[in-house]
Structures are given as structure tokens and as C-alpha cells.
Design a protein around this motif. Sequence first.
Motif, PDB file in Angstrom:
ATOM      1  N   ALA A   4       0.837  -1.209   0.000  1.00 10.22           N
ATOM      2  CA  ALA A   4       0.000   0.000   0.000  1.00 10.22           C
ATOM      3  C   ALA A   4       0.867   1.252   0.000  1.00 10.22           C
ATOM      4  CB  ALA A   4      -0.924  -0.008   1.218  1.00 10.22           C
ATOM      5  N   LEU A   5       1.947   1.237   0.777  1.00  7.28           N
ATOM      6  CA  LEU A   5       2.842   2.397   0.838  1.00  7.28           C
ATOM      7  C   LEU A   5       3.420   2.701  -0.534  1.00  7.28           C
ATOM      8  CD1 LEU A   5       4.202   4.453   2.727  1.00  7.28           C
ATOM      9  CD2 LEU A   5       6.045   2.796   3.052  1.00  7.28           C
ATOM     10  N   GLU A   6       3.806   1.641  -1.248  1.00 10.52           N
ATOM     11  CA  GLU A   6       4.345   1.823  -2.596  1.00 10.52           C
ATOM     12  C   GLU A   6       3.283   2.397  -3.541  1.00 10.52           C
ATOM     13  OE1 GLU A   6       6.387  -0.888  -6.159  1.00 10.52           O
ATOM     14  OE2 GLU A   6       5.999  -1.750  -4.167  1.00 10.52           O
ATOM     15  N   MET A   7       2.052   1.888  -3.448  1.00 10.97           N
ATOM     16  CA  MET A   7       0.971   2.391  -4.314  1.00 10.97           C
ATOM     17  C   MET A   7       0.674   3.854  -4.028  1.00 10.97           C
ATOM     18  SD  MET A   7      -1.790  -0.711  -4.289  1.00 10.97           S
ATOM     19  CE  MET A   7      -1.293  -2.416  -4.541  1.00 10.97           C
ATOM     20  N   PHE A   8       0.573   4.196  -2.740  1.00 12.10           N
ATOM     21  CA  PHE A   8       0.295   5.595  -2.401  1.00 12.10           C
ATOM     22  C   PHE A   8       1.430   6.503  -2.890  1.00 12.10           C
ATOM     23  CE2 PHE A   8      -2.543   3.890   1.089  1.00 12.10           C
ATOM     24  CZ  PHE A   8      -3.705   4.389   0.541  1.00 12.10           C
ATOM     25  N   GLY A   9       2.665   5.998  -2.849  1.00 10.55           N
ATOM     26  CA  GLY A   9       3.789   6.780  -3.357  1.00 10.55           C
ATOM     27  C   GLY A   9       3.666   7.041  -4.841  1.00 10.55           C
ATOM     28  N   GLU A  10       3.256   6.002  -5.595  1.00 11.55           N
ATOM     29  CA  GLU A  10       3.077   6.177  -7.032  1.00 11.55           C
ATOM     30  C   GLU A  10       1.962   7.174  -7.332  1.00 11.55           C
ATOM     31  OE1 GLU A  10       2.350   2.329  -8.590  1.00 11.55           O
ATOM     32  OE2 GLU A  10       4.375   1.576  -8.199  1.00 11.55           O
ATOM     33  N   LEU A  11       0.963   7.210  -6.470  1.00 12.04           N
ATOM     34  CA  LEU A  11      -0.165   8.120  -6.664  1.00 12.04           C
ATOM     35  C   LEU A  11       0.118   9.524  -6.116  1.00 12.04           C
ATOM     36  CD1 LEU A  11      -2.985   5.657  -5.554  1.00 12.04           C
ATOM     37  CD2 LEU A  11      -2.664   6.536  -7.869  1.00 12.04           C
ATOM     38  N   ARG A  12       1.271   9.674  -5.424  1.00 13.99           N
ATOM     39  CA  ARG A  12       1.620  10.930  -4.766  1.00 13.99           C
ATOM     40  C   ARG A  12       0.549  11.354  -3.767  1.00 13.99           C
ATOM     41  NH1 ARG A  12       4.345  14.596  -9.632  1.00 13.99           N
ATOM     42  NH2 ARG A  12       5.936  13.043 -10.220  1.00 13.99           N
ATOM     43  N   ASP A  13       0.014  10.346  -3.069  1.00 14.79           N
ATOM     44  CA  ASP A  13      -1.033  10.567  -2.060  1.00 14.79           C
ATOM     45  C   ASP A  13      -0.357  10.593  -0.686  1.00 14.79           C
ATOM     46  OD1 ASP A  13      -3.080  10.428  -0.220  1.00 14.79           O
ATOM     47  OD2 ASP A  13      -4.229   8.917  -1.304  1.00 14.79           O
ATOM     48  N   GLU A  14      -0.082  11.791  -0.193  1.00 15.18           N
ATOM     49  CA  GLU A  14       0.645  11.909   1.065  1.00 15.18           C
ATOM     50  C   GLU A  14      -0.194  11.458   2.264  1.00 15.18           C
ATOM     51  OE1 GLU A  14       3.861  12.511   1.761  1.00 15.18           O
ATOM     52  OE2 GLU A  14       4.002  12.240  -0.406  1.00 15.18           O
ATOM     53  N   ALA A  15      -1.496  11.727   2.226  1.00 18.23           N
ATOM     54  CA  ALA A  15      -2.358  11.271   3.332  1.00 18.23           C
ATOM     55  C   ALA A  15      -2.363   9.746   3.392  1.00 18.23           C
ATOM     56  CB  ALA A  15      -3.778  11.806   3.160  1.00 18.23           C
ATOM     57  N   GLY A  16      -2.453   9.102   2.227  1.00 19.58           N
ATOM     58  CA  GLY A  16      -2.416   7.652   2.193  1.00 19.58           C
ATOM     59  C   GLY A  16      -1.087   7.114   2.691  1.00 19.58           C
ATOM     60  N   ARG A  17       0.023   7.745   2.275  1.00 19.44           N
ATOM     61  CA  ARG A  17       1.338   7.313   2.753  1.00 19.44           C
ATOM     62  C   ARG A  17       1.434   7.467   4.268  1.00 19.44           C
ATOM     63  NH1 ARG A  17       5.688   9.376   2.099  1.00 19.44           N
ATOM     64  NH2 ARG A  17       7.016   7.535   1.818  1.00 19.44           N
TER      65      ARG A  17
END
Length: 934
Positions: free
Chosen positions: A453-466
Motif C-alpha cells: 500500500a505504501l508503494e501504491m500511495f507513493g506512485e499516486l503521490r497521495d501523502e495522506a495515504g502514505r
Amino acid sequence: MGDGSPGNWTGWTGDLVGRDTELAGLRDLLGSGRLVTLTGAPGVGKTRLAHAYARAWAAAYPGGMWLRDLAAGGEGLRHVAPGTGPALLVLDTCERFAEECALVVPELLGTHPALGVLATSREPIGVPGEVTCRLAPLALPQAARLFTERAAARGRPATPETPETGAAIEEICRRLDGLPLAVELAAARAVMLSPWQIAERLADPFRLLSGGSRTAPARHRSLEAAIAWSHEQLPDDERLLLRRLAVFEDGFVIDDVEEVCAGGAIPPDAVLDLLSRLVIRSLVECETTGAVTRYRLLRIVRGYVRCGQRADGTPANGTPADGTEDDAAAVRLRHAEHYTALAECAARAVTTGTAAQHFERVEAGYANMRAVLRWCTSGGGPPTIGARLAGALETYWIVRGRLREGRGWLTSLTAAAGGVAPGQALAGATLSAAVLSCALGEFADAAAACERALEMFGELRDEAGRTRALAVLASLKTMSEPASARRDLTELAARGPRAIGHAWIGVPLTLLGQARVAAGDLAGARAALEQCVAIGRRHGSELSLEMGLLTMARVAVHQGAYDEAESALSQGLAVSQRMGDVWGRATAFRGLGEVAACRGRYGQARQRLAEAVEVARAVGSPLLLGDCLDTLGRALLDIGDHEAAREVFAEVVGLGERTAPRLTAMGLAGLGGAILGSGGARAALAFAEEAVARARESGDRPLTLRCLFTLGRVTRRGDPARAAEAHHSALKASADMGLRAQIADSLEAVAGLAAGHRRHEHAARLFGAAQALRDLLGLSRPPAAAPQYEADLSEARAALGAAGFSAAWAEGAGLEVDQAVVYAGRGRGPRGQGVGWAALTRAERQVALLASDGLTNREIGAKLFVSPRTVQAHLSSVFAKLSLSSRKDLAREFDSRARSLRSHESPLSAQRDDTGGVQDPEGGIAFLTGRLGG
């Protein structure tokens, strides 16, 4: 009528099962009115009830009784010539001639004042003076009785009635909605099939449920014919709506119908009228509870409509096509989008103070949400919709205790969406899978999912998700690198609410509070949790408020602030109940039980803790259950119920072996205390030593000092020096952390040791200091500890005399807590090196286990990534602490210890992996990690 009376009644036969109340009610209705219409779904038993009424009350109608079965046609409807006295006309199956009945029945009633009419119809006749009696399906017990009686009448072979058979019959009746016709047709198959075989074949009920009585009307000879009779009479628009309604599982409300079923030939403003007509025609059931009316299709009706649709979604039973917009696939997609939106709304509501009503809405629609999840995991529906829905249900699954089900759906959906480019929904669902895996104690799976999930949020540039993913990873890290985890959580909490997203607003602070409790930093934990509670109140986040309050209560218990703890628990419980949060309820009940035990209210404590365990079992989290069982076990030890405590703690050890060494340490300490209480001090030693070692590995300081206290109790008689070492260590640790209740216990334990060493004045002062602290806190002394305590007091009093003892007691009672702790250490002498298994460091334990397996220093070094010289240094320390001189002695000691641990009903196993190496234990403070809702 067979007795010269007017009419065409010929004495029909056939018994009635489960309708006594309805039969009596009919008599009352026809006694006060002249036209009663029995309505209800196909196969519900309207005709049979009307016949039974006529048979039962024939004597009340000397003017004659007539039957008109309108299924054969409407001829002769007016041919009724009553004699003297009341008469009865039974009009069966009026729906096909509803308009004619509406004209003729008022004429008959006007012409024959003594005539009563009992009609059966799928819908009311609709004339003035009509009383409608809607016949419901049979309740489960009555339906089961009907099945049994009809099966016996068919010549079903006599077999012993067993609970399994009864369960199968109940399952049949449940799946047939208690419809008498369906139940009777199923019972007809009992001649050649067992009840379980019948239940298994109900996936295709229309093929199975045929072959009714040859004398029955054609519409009653099969279930399909009964429903088709009603379905064929529907106009096209009603038939189209019914087909669309078949997409729903279980119940629905009018808003659901308007969102899912409107479109094309059914404009939104026509939905209400069409639905009401289907209700009137008894094809849709409705029930009003409180302020909401819910609708549903009986399973049989839904199955019939679905069977009438071809694989491509076009109708196969005569419903006109309405373009691609209205085919089954389009309706299915609208259904999926609608329930996904409801779940997402509920997820947001956790932070707005409206979670309770939204969770009730999710609960009511959960069968439909399950249907969407099945559709999306089977390849029929879009995986992204399924991922959105599953991610939105994360908090619901946690608070309702459906952890394993939720994790199963999330795992399936993330796998199904594997070929789809990572998106917000997939990343969120993957993180939700990590959260639920953590709540289930499956930490390796949790960590792997969280990294993805951390990798996916990083690809999406979703800081809240990270940030959310990093919070979960930090909570997992508390089990292996607690200091690093606390730093990570401190940094994440400092980012503020906006960084993590509103739904997770208090999560980092709660996790930080938990981590600080485990580290013994109660002041730091309190600061984080007070901030969490304040944020929860300010932002309307019920989940943050609940988590903060319940965790704050645990800090207050550690500090001996029982009034504060009880207040926080009561507030947290109120929030939990408002949200329907079973996890929170179990946590609150556990805390309230613990507070009651601390205050000596053991009856209340056992009641609360039994409730906590019951709810925790339903939740399905081994971490939550282990925590509740541990608190119950400690209360049982307090009152001296050692056998019951032993059973409880054995279960805790088993849960810990599958999840976290933290639980294992709790259970081992409890088992040590229980075995000691049963007179097995020597056997208890292995458990107490192992408990200390496991607690130290977990990094949980309050748990470690509790295990040290148990070790001190176990070794008091056999090894007073070691007992003193353990109790002084526990006292110092509890003072450093501010665990005031534990300070009182440890002061008394050290006082008892002093009395045993004839340091009676020292003992008396410590006893006075401990009692003053108990009085200040409102902390009772456990009843099971009273005999040893009284014996120690008596020895000191006898040695000092009453006056000397009282004076020393008063001096001790006047000491401040920190002064009493310092005084307890006076005259202790120099500390020696720790001895026994509990004194081994984690590295020493690993080396000892591998050496006992026959590995050389070089082989051990290769496994542990250290030099052979370092291995030898650890071995030398192990030999010194265990008083051993060789590897052979170490192997014997290890095997003896393993047998001892296994011989007292503990599920504990020696910690070896398949290659003879040592498992890397995991454990820690993750028992609240599953609360990461949102």
C-alpha cells in the motif's frame, strides 16, 4: 352441504398447521364485518385457511355455505341463494376477476343481508366495507412442524430425530421463507431424500419443488406454477420493476429502489406507485419498524424472477426489453454503485458524529453489499468498485467484529484487481487488508500488505495515504523496534490531522499513546491521549474520541486513578454503544471489570469481564480476546480460583503462540501464579522465568515488571535472594513509571521478605507505607494474598510488640511514595548477577537454544550474523547464569524445561523452526492496531 342445507359445500378435508391464531382472528373479523379478504404471497396458504375456516365454523352458517373457485372462471358468481340465517360465500382466487368481484360482491351483500363473504386473493378486492387480512408465511417452528407432519404423511421412513436432522429441517424452512406450499412440496421429497439432501438441492428450488397433490389446482402442484400464476397477470411496467427488484438481496428501502431501479421505461416519479402496486399484489413484502418501511422479495419470488433472465440480461419470461440501459447488467452496476456510495458515506460519518445511524444503514444493507462483493470477486463486476466498497467497509468490519470475513473480501478483491493499474481504491483496500490482518494478529501478512500500500500511495503521490500506511507500519514496528517506532509515531502525530486525512485523525496519537504505555512513559502517553480526545471532540470524530478515552482509561488504571478511569471507560462505552462498536464494548467492559477488581468488587468484576470475553470472542481478534482473558484470569487469581484461572491463562498462551509473545508472557505469568496457588511452587518457576524472558523480548515494561513480581512470589520460599532481586527490580520499575498500584503490591512483597529476614521494624514501616498508598488510591488487597500478608504482619507485630509495631507502621504511613521506595532499598546490599532463565538476554537465549541443538559456535554465528568469539562470550554468560558447565548440560536443561512447560496444560511449544533454528518472536502492543478505522 350434505345435510340438506343450501350451498355447494361438500365437506373438504385437509388439516391446517400453525394457523390457530389466524383461524381465530378470522372468526372475529367475520363476526364484526361481512367481507374479509385473505391476501398474501403465492403459496402462503390462503385457500387452505379459507377452507379450514368454513369447516371449523360450518354450524355458524345455517343459511348455507358456497365455494366459488374463480381460477376456473367467473361463471356462477351471482348464483347464491341463502336460506334462513347467516350464510357464507367463499370466493377463492379473486385476483383474475378482481373488477367483476368488485361489482358483484357489493350486490350480493346488499341483496342478502345475512350473507358473509370470505375471499382469497393476491390483492384486495377494493370495495367499501372490505377488511383485508394479510397472511404472513409461517414462523420457523410452525414451518418445521408442517414439514415433519407432511413428510410423515407421505410415508417418510422413520428415522431418529437428531439435532442434525432438526437443523436441516429448519434450514429448509428458512430458505423457503416459511411458505406452506413450498414446505409441503419439499416434504414430499422426504420419501427418497434426507432433509440435508433436500436442503442442498434448494439451489434450484423450482426443479425440486414440484409434484404436488393430483387433486390440487394446477397452480398448487408446483412452486413455479404458483408464482407464475401471479407473475403472468402483471402489466408490463410492474413486471419490469419486479425484474429489477430481483437485483436486491434481502431487504431494501424506497430510496434504494429509486436509485437502482429508475430509468428508461420507469421514470423516477413512477417508482413509488409501481412498488406500492407490487406490495398490494403480495409480490413484495413490506414491514415498518420505527420510522422506516423496508421491503423485500421472498427468496422464492426473487429466484423465479432471476431464473427468467437470460445470461445476457435480457428477459426470458415475457418481460419486454427496454434497451441496453435497462438490461440486468446496467441495473446490477447501478446497484453496486449505490451500495458502495452508502458504505463510503458511513466511513466518512465516523468522523462527523453520525456514525451510529450510518452503521445501522450499512447493517440493513449488508446483504446487498455482500452481493456486490461477490459480483466483483467473481469476475462479473468491476474490481475497482469492489475495492472501493471493501475499503469503505473497513471500520464497519472492525466495530461489528467481522474481521476475518472482511480480510477475506479484501484479499480476494486486491487479487482480482491485480491486473488493474494501481489506483486510489486498490491502494486503500490493500491498506485495509493490512489493518484487518493486524487486528487478527497476522503481523507478517499485515506488514507485507502495508508495504504494498505504501508503494501504491507513493506512485499516486497521495501523502495522506502514505501517512496512514506509515502509521500502521510504525505500530507493527513497536513489536521489534519499540524505540524507533515511538520516534516514527511522534513524527507522524506532529504532522497534524490534515496530513493523515479526517477519518484517521486520531490514529497516530492513539498508537503513540499505546507505544508510550508499553515503554513505561505514562506521562507522555497521557499527553498524546489527551490530545487525541480533544481532537475527537473538536472534529466530531467518534472513533478518535472512543479510542482516546478507552486508552486513557488504561493509563489511569496504571496510575491508580480509578475514578478517572471509570469515567473515561463509561464515556468510551457510551460512544461504542452509539456506534454499535463491539470491539470498543469489549475493551470498555474489560476496563470496567479491571477497575472493579482493583476496588475489591469481585462479583461485579467477574460479570463485566465475562461480558468482555463473550463480546471479544464474537469479534474474532486473538489480541482483543487475549487481553480480556488475561484480565479475567488475574481477577480469578485474586480470589483464589486457581483452577479456573489456569484454564483461562492456558488459552491466553495458546493465543500468544499464534500471534504475539506479549500475550504469551501474560499467559505464562498467570499460569505460574495459578500453579503456585495450587501448591506447585517448583513447577511454577519455569513458567515465571519464561514469562519474564518473553515480556522483555516484547519490550512492554509494565508487563515485564508484572512478570518479575510473579517470579518474586514463586521464588520466595525456595530462593529468597532471587525473590528479593525480582521484587526490588519490580518496585524500582513501577516507581520509575509511576505505576502506583504496582508500587503498593511491591512494597508489601519487599516488606514480607524483610519480615522473613527478621528485619521487623523495616517491614512494619513498609507495610504502613503500602497501606497508606492503598487507602489513598482506594486499592483493595486481593483476597488470595491475605493469608501471606496476615502471616507477615503477625510475625512483625510479635517481634516488635504492639506499641513498637504501631509506631513503625505510623512512620511508614507518613512517608511520601518516593520516600517509601527509597527506604525499601536500604540495607539491601550489593546486587549480584541475575540468575536463571529470566536473567538471560534475548541474544543469550537465542545462542542457548541453538547450542542445545548441537550447533557449533561457527554455525551459530552464521545464523545470527555474529562472530564465533561473540557466540562464546554469550555462552559463557549463559553457563554462569544457569549454573551449568557444558553444552550437554545445557541441552538437558533445555529439554527438561520444555517438558515442564508442556506438562501443565500449557500449549507452549519450544521455539524452534523447521531447520532447528530459533524463531524470531514477534509481539508487542498491537492490540489496538485493528482500530485503524476509516
